[in-house]
Design an enzyme around this catalytic site. Structure first.
Site, PDB file in Angstrom:
ATOM      1  N   ILE A 176      -2.327 -47.341 -28.527  1.00 18.82           N
ATOM      2  CA  ILE A 176      -1.417 -46.209 -28.620  1.00 18.82           C
ATOM      3  C   ILE A 176      -0.651 -46.219 -27.303  1.00 18.82           C
ATOM      4  O   ILE A 176      -1.245 -46.272 -26.222  1.00 18.82           O
ATOM      5  CB  ILE A 176      -2.164 -44.876 -28.848  1.00 18.82           C
ATOM      6  CG1 ILE A 176      -1.180 -43.703 -28.907  1.00 18.82           C
ATOM      7  CG2 ILE A 176      -3.259 -44.631 -27.832  1.00 18.82           C
ATOM      8  CD1 ILE A 176      -1.833 -42.380 -29.318  1.00 18.82           C
ATOM      9  N   SER A 177       0.669 -46.222 -27.385  1.00 18.41           N
ATOM     10  CA  SER A 177       1.501 -46.510 -26.220  1.00 18.41           C
ATOM     11  C   SER A 177       1.413 -45.443 -25.139  1.00 18.41           C
ATOM     12  O   SER A 177       1.013 -44.297 -25.398  1.00 18.41           O
ATOM     13  CB  SER A 177       2.964 -46.681 -26.638  1.00 18.41           C
ATOM     14  OG  SER A 177       3.122 -47.805 -27.462  1.00 18.41           O
ATOM     15  N   GLN A 178       1.802 -45.833 -23.941  1.00 19.26           N
ATOM     16  CA  GLN A 178       1.897 -44.916 -22.812  1.00 19.26           C
ATOM     17  C   GLN A 178       2.843 -43.769 -23.165  1.00 19.26           C
ATOM     18  O   GLN A 178       3.943 -43.993 -23.662  1.00 19.26           O
ATOM     19  CB  GLN A 178       2.422 -45.667 -21.595  1.00 19.26           C
ATOM     20  CG  GLN A 178       2.606 -44.820 -20.358  1.00 19.26           C
ATOM     21  CD  GLN A 178       3.211 -45.630 -19.216  1.00 19.26           C
ATOM     22  OE1 GLN A 178       3.614 -46.775 -19.400  1.00 19.26           O
ATOM     23  NE2 GLN A 178       3.278 -45.025 -18.046  1.00 19.26           N
TER      24      GLN A 178
ATOM     25  N   ARG B 291      -1.560 -35.616 -28.885  1.00 23.81           N
ATOM     26  CA  ARG B 291      -1.988 -37.019 -28.768  1.00 23.81           C
ATOM     27  C   ARG B 291      -3.484 -37.193 -29.052  1.00 23.81           C
ATOM     28  O   ARG B 291      -3.916 -38.257 -29.503  1.00 23.81           O
ATOM     29  CB  ARG B 291      -1.655 -37.546 -27.373  1.00 23.81           C
ATOM     30  CG  ARG B 291      -1.760 -39.074 -27.220  1.00 23.81           C
ATOM     31  CD  ARG B 291      -1.356 -39.511 -25.825  1.00 23.81           C
ATOM     32  NE  ARG B 291      -1.252 -40.964 -25.717  1.00 23.81           N
ATOM     33  CZ  ARG B 291      -1.844 -41.698 -24.780  1.00 23.81           C
ATOM     34  NH1 ARG B 291      -2.595 -41.103 -23.848  1.00 23.81           N
ATOM     35  NH2 ARG B 291      -1.688 -43.003 -24.735  1.00 23.81           N
TER      36      ARG B 291
END
Length: 204
Positions: free
Chosen positions: A57-59, A31
Site C-alpha cells: 500500500i503506497s506511501q 488507511r
C-alpha cells in the site's frame, strides 16, 4: 502519527494535499481499513507497507500527490490500475460520488479479494475491483481519468487510447511519474515528475 486526522494534517502541512474534494476523501477513508494486521502499528506513518505478494500500500504522500495530479472530479469514470489494497479505489469512489464510477484492476487473485473486502467496508455502489487480464487496461472502454500505481518500464501508449478527450492519465514510468492530459484534439500534454520508487507494473 496516531490517527487519520494526524495523517491528513501532515499531508496538508507538507502541501501534498490541497484540493478540498481530495482532502475530504482522505478524511473519510481511513488507511487503517486497508493495511494488513501485522502492519497496523504503522498505519498512519508516511511510508509504504507490505500487503503481501511483494506488493505494497503506497506511501500516503505519494498517493496524495498522484491524486492531486490526476485531479478527479465528481461524475468522472475512473480506471484504477494496480488497485492492491483498494485504498486508492475507495478514495476515488468518494471523490466521484454517485454520478461517477471507479473500476479497480488487479492481477493477483489474493489482492482482488483483499482489496474488494476492504472496499466493501465503505458500501460503495459506484466502485468495484476486478481481475486484470494480460492486456493493459480495459479494451474498448474510455475513461475520464486513469491512475496507475505501479511502475512501467516503458510508456504504455495503449492506455492513452483509453482516455476520453480532456481526460488525464497519471502513471509511474521507471522512477518518474508522468502526468498526461489528452486535449480535445487528441493531442497529449505531458509533465514528468522525477524521483519516485514503485513496485513494477506487470503486463504483456
Amino acid at each position: 502519527m496516531n490517527s487519520q486526522k494526524d495523517l491528513v494534517n501532515y499531508l496538508i502541512n507538507t502541501n501534498a494535499l490541497h484540493s478540498p474534494d481530495i482532502i475530504k476523501a482522505f478524511i473519510a477513508i481511513d488507511r487503517y481499513d486497508f493495511v494488513k494486521n501485522q502492519n497496523s502499528y504503522a498505519t498512519y506513518e508516511d511510508f509504504p507497507l507490505s500487503i503481501g505478494n511483494s506488493q505494497t500500500i503506497s506511501q500516503p504522500t505519494t498517493v496524495a500527490m498522484m491524486l492531486e495530479m490526476l485531479s478527479p472530479k465528481q461524475g468522472n469514470s475512473i480506471l484504477d490500475i494496480g488497485s492492491g489494497s483498494g485504498w486508492t479505489t475507495a478514495l476515488l469512489a468518494h471523490i466521484v460520488g454517485q454520478e461517477g464510477c471507479v473500476t479497480g484492476l488487479e492481477r493477483l487473485d489474493e489482492l482482488v479479494e483483499f482489496g474488494s473486502n476492504n472496499l466493501n467496508k465503505y458500501h460503495f455502489n459506484n466502485a468495484k475491483i476486478i481481475k486484470a487480464t494480460d492486456r493493459l487496461g480495459i479494451q474498448g472502454k474510455k475513461f475520464d481519468r486513469i491512475l496507475v500505481s505501479a511502475s512501467a518500464e516503458d510508456f504504455p501508449t495503449k492506455l492513452t487510447d483509453q482516455l476520453k478527450p480532456g481526460g488525464k492519465l497519471v502513471i509511474p514510468v521507471k522512477n518518474s511519474i508522468f502526468e498526461i492530459t489528452k486535449t480535445k484534439d487528441d493531442e497529449l500534454k505531458i509533465i514528468e515528475h522525477y524521483g519516485f520508487v514503485f513496485v513494477p507494473l506487470i503486463y504483456k
